[in-house]
Design a protein around this motif. Structure first.
Motif, short mmCIF file in Angstrom:
data_model
loop_
_atom_site.label_atom_id
_atom_site.label_comp_id
_atom_site.label_asym_id
_atom_site.label_seq_id
_atom_site.Cartn_x
_atom_site.Cartn_y
_atom_site.Cartn_z
N MET A 57 0.82 -1.21 0.00
CA MET A 57 0.00 0.00 0.00
C MET A 57 0.86 1.26 0.00
O MET A 57 0.37 2.34 -0.31
CB MET A 57 -0.94 0.01 1.22
CG MET A 57 -0.21 0.07 2.52
SD MET A 57 -1.26 -0.31 3.95
CE MET A 57 -2.14 1.22 4.16
N ASN A 58 2.14 1.12 0.33
CA ASN A 58 3.00 2.31 0.23
C ASN A 58 3.27 2.66 -1.23
O ASN A 58 3.51 3.81 -1.58
CB ASN A 58 4.34 2.06 0.95
CG ASN A 58 5.19 1.05 0.23
OD1 ASN A 58 4.76 -0.09 0.04
ND2 ASN A 58 6.37 1.44 -0.21
N ILE A 95 -1.72 3.44 -2.81
CA ILE A 95 -2.58 3.52 -1.62
C ILE A 95 -4.06 3.60 -1.96
O ILE A 95 -4.92 3.50 -1.08
CB ILE A 95 -2.14 4.72 -0.73
CG1 ILE A 95 -2.63 4.49 0.70
CG2 ILE A 95 -2.61 6.05 -1.31
CD1 ILE A 95 -2.14 5.49 1.70
N SER A 112 2.71 7.62 -3.37
CA SER A 112 3.44 6.54 -2.72
C SER A 112 4.31 7.09 -1.59
O SER A 112 4.60 8.28 -1.53
CB SER A 112 4.26 5.75 -3.74
OG SER A 112 5.22 6.58 -4.32
N SER A 113 4.70 6.22 -0.70
CA SER A 113 5.49 6.66 0.46
C SER A 113 6.54 5.59 0.79
O SER A 113 6.56 4.52 0.15
CB SER A 113 4.58 6.84 1.67
OG SER A 113 4.23 5.57 2.21
N ASP A 146 -3.81 -3.44 3.51
CA ASP A 146 -2.82 -3.59 2.43
C ASP A 146 -3.27 -4.71 1.49
O ASP A 146 -2.67 -5.79 1.44
CB ASP A 146 -1.44 -3.91 3.03
CG ASP A 146 -0.35 -3.93 1.98
OD1 ASP A 146 -0.53 -3.30 0.93
OD2 ASP A 146 0.68 -4.59 2.22
N TYR A 197 6.66 4.14 3.73
CA TYR A 197 6.14 3.47 4.93
C TYR A 197 6.84 2.11 5.09
O TYR A 197 7.03 1.39 4.11
CB TYR A 197 4.63 3.29 4.77
CG TYR A 197 3.94 2.71 5.99
CD1 TYR A 197 4.30 3.09 7.28
CD2 TYR A 197 2.91 1.81 5.83
CE1 TYR A 197 3.65 2.56 8.37
CE2 TYR A 197 2.24 1.28 6.92
CZ TYR A 197 2.63 1.66 8.20
OH TYR A 197 1.98 1.14 9.29
N ALA A 241 -6.55 1.00 -0.49
CA ALA A 241 -6.71 1.10 0.96
C ALA A 241 -7.46 2.37 1.35
O ALA A 241 -8.27 2.38 2.26
CB ALA A 241 -5.34 1.07 1.64
N LEU A 242 -7.19 3.45 0.63
CA LEU A 242 -7.74 4.76 1.03
C LEU A 242 -9.16 4.99 0.51
O LEU A 242 -9.99 5.58 1.21
CB LEU A 242 -6.80 5.86 0.51
CG LEU A 242 -6.97 7.26 1.05
CD1 LEU A 242 -6.88 7.29 2.57
CD2 LEU A 242 -5.89 8.17 0.46
#
Ligand code: LLP
Length: 382
Positions: A299-300, A303, A367-368, A337, A370, A306-307
């Motif tokens: 999910m990073n 997302i 994206s991140s 995720d 995480y 998930a969001l």
């Protein structure tokens, strides 16, 4: 969608990665420009959808202006070829430094979202000895009929100026010599698939435009934002959004006055379908009632499911066996995720490559790192 040669190259590329079909992007840009061009409409690409340098360069070369929502987006737009004179700057919380950058860069318009912001822009412009070209972002109270997180045109949303504030806004404009009103701005939401929503928007824009003109204020620019959705369910049949119907709605229902120009800020509609996320299956694990395909994208990297509980088509690029049902999940320690539940895929095994489709917009940009994971890289078809 992908030929054998391309899939062969995928095998030697570290996963997960974003893959961009630049040919499709080119076709999409051409289709959009051609349809908007029929009516002399102006296009400003919303950088937040995807700000990869190669993508920005292609879009700026194709003659688009830009819609930015941060100082760094303004910098990226200018350094990748967008002309400052065609950059709009929106955002409900612009910092003083971002406002100064926009004024210094002589962009086309700062889209102001409150009377408080008008005061700050006017003060900063005064300090710099310049006049700020502004547009008023207005809440038209039109329901976009989309996910509530990406609905922005309703009275309860934080964006823009409400109609009952208009008189005070005009007073402020009169008292602030460093502000020049260029236009009116609207953006009611994203992933809008019911085109009637845009018809309702046109009616509200006409009323609001008429109100300003009757109060001796003439906005040259009418900016109706972005929002046109894409087909996540069937990205192969609907590779390119129906720009023809979209712009025809505006041509039929918007009433421009004098030399007013009509502007759009598409993001997703331009870049959504050209992007895919390629990921490798790490493990296939049997749960109580389901089979999990555990992939190396998380999910990073993407997302949206998930969001927004969004649907993205998932395909197995390397297996042609009998289909079975899988929950396609990532490696992150969160149950959200998950890219899709009970997805039918050809029998899937460790090291198979899966593709998550229609992720060109709001995929990589959201994206991140995480879990301290590396950011997925971008690979371009050319
Ligand atoms: N103009 C303004 C002022 C905006 O706020 C946006 C998007 C656009 C234009 C471009 O809208 P588009 O044509 O792409 O619909 N992260 C969400 C989408 C957020 C959209 C925010 N504003 C998602 O993944 O669905």
């Amino acid at each position: 969608m992908f030929n054998k040669e391309t899939i062969g190259k995928f095998h030697s590329t570290p996963t997960p990665f974003y893959y961009y079909d630049m040919g499709l992007l080119r076709e999409t840009l051409e289709a959009c420009s051609a349809e908007a061009g029929k009516y002399g409409y102006f296009l400003h690409y919303a950088l937040k959808a995807n700000s990869n340098p190669q993508i920005l360069k292609l879009i700026s070369k194709s003659g688009f202006g830009a819609d930015c929502v941060s100082g760094n987006e303004i910098r990226a737009a200018i350094s990748h070829g967008f002309s400052p004179g065609h950059i709009m700057f929106s955002g409900v919380g612009k910092s003083d430094d971002e406002i100064r950058l926009a004024l210094h860069s002589k962009i086309q318009s700062l889209n102001v979202e409150s009377r408080q912001e008008m005061e700050v822009i006017s003060d900063l412009a005064g300090e710099m000895g310049v006049t700020a070209d502004i547009s008023l972002r207005i809440i038209p109270n039109v329901d976009a009929h989309t996910h509530r997180y990406i609905t922005t045109g309703l009275e309860e949303n934080k964006f823009g100026i409400l109609p009952w504030e208009f008189e005070k806004v005009l007073d402020k404009l009169k008292s602030r010599q460093n502000l020049r009103l260029k236009g009116l701005h609207f953006h009611i939401g994203s992933q809008i698939t019911d085109l009637n929503v845009f018809k309702s928007l046109c009616h509200r824009v006409n009323e609001i435009n008429a109100w300003f003109i009757s109060n001796q204020v003439f906005p040259e620019i009418i900016n109706v934002g972005g929002g046109l959705g894409i087909d996540y369910g069937d990205p192969d049949t609907f590779r390119i959004p129906d720009f023809s119907s979209y712009f025809r709605i505006f041509s039929n229902f918007i009433e421009l006055q004098g030399n007013q120009s009509l502007h759009f800020e598409p993001g997703r509609a331009l870049v959504g379908q050209c992007g895919s996320l390629i990921t490798k299956v790490l493990f296939v694990k049997k749960g109580i009632s389901t089979r999990f395909a555990i992939v190396d994208a998380g999910m990073n990297d993407l997302i949206r499911p998930a969001l927004y509980q969004s649907y993205h088509k998932i395909e197995n690029l390397t297996s042609a066996e009998q289909p079975e049902k899988y929950d396609v999940v990532g490696p992150i320690c969160e149950s959200s995720d998950c890219f899709g539940k009970a997805i039918s895929l050809p029998k899937t095994s460790r090291m198979d490559l899966l593709v998550i489709r229609s992720v060109g917009a709001y995929g990589q940009t959201m994206s991140s790192q995480y879990n301290l994971r590396d950011l997925a890289k971008a690979v371009y078809s050319d």
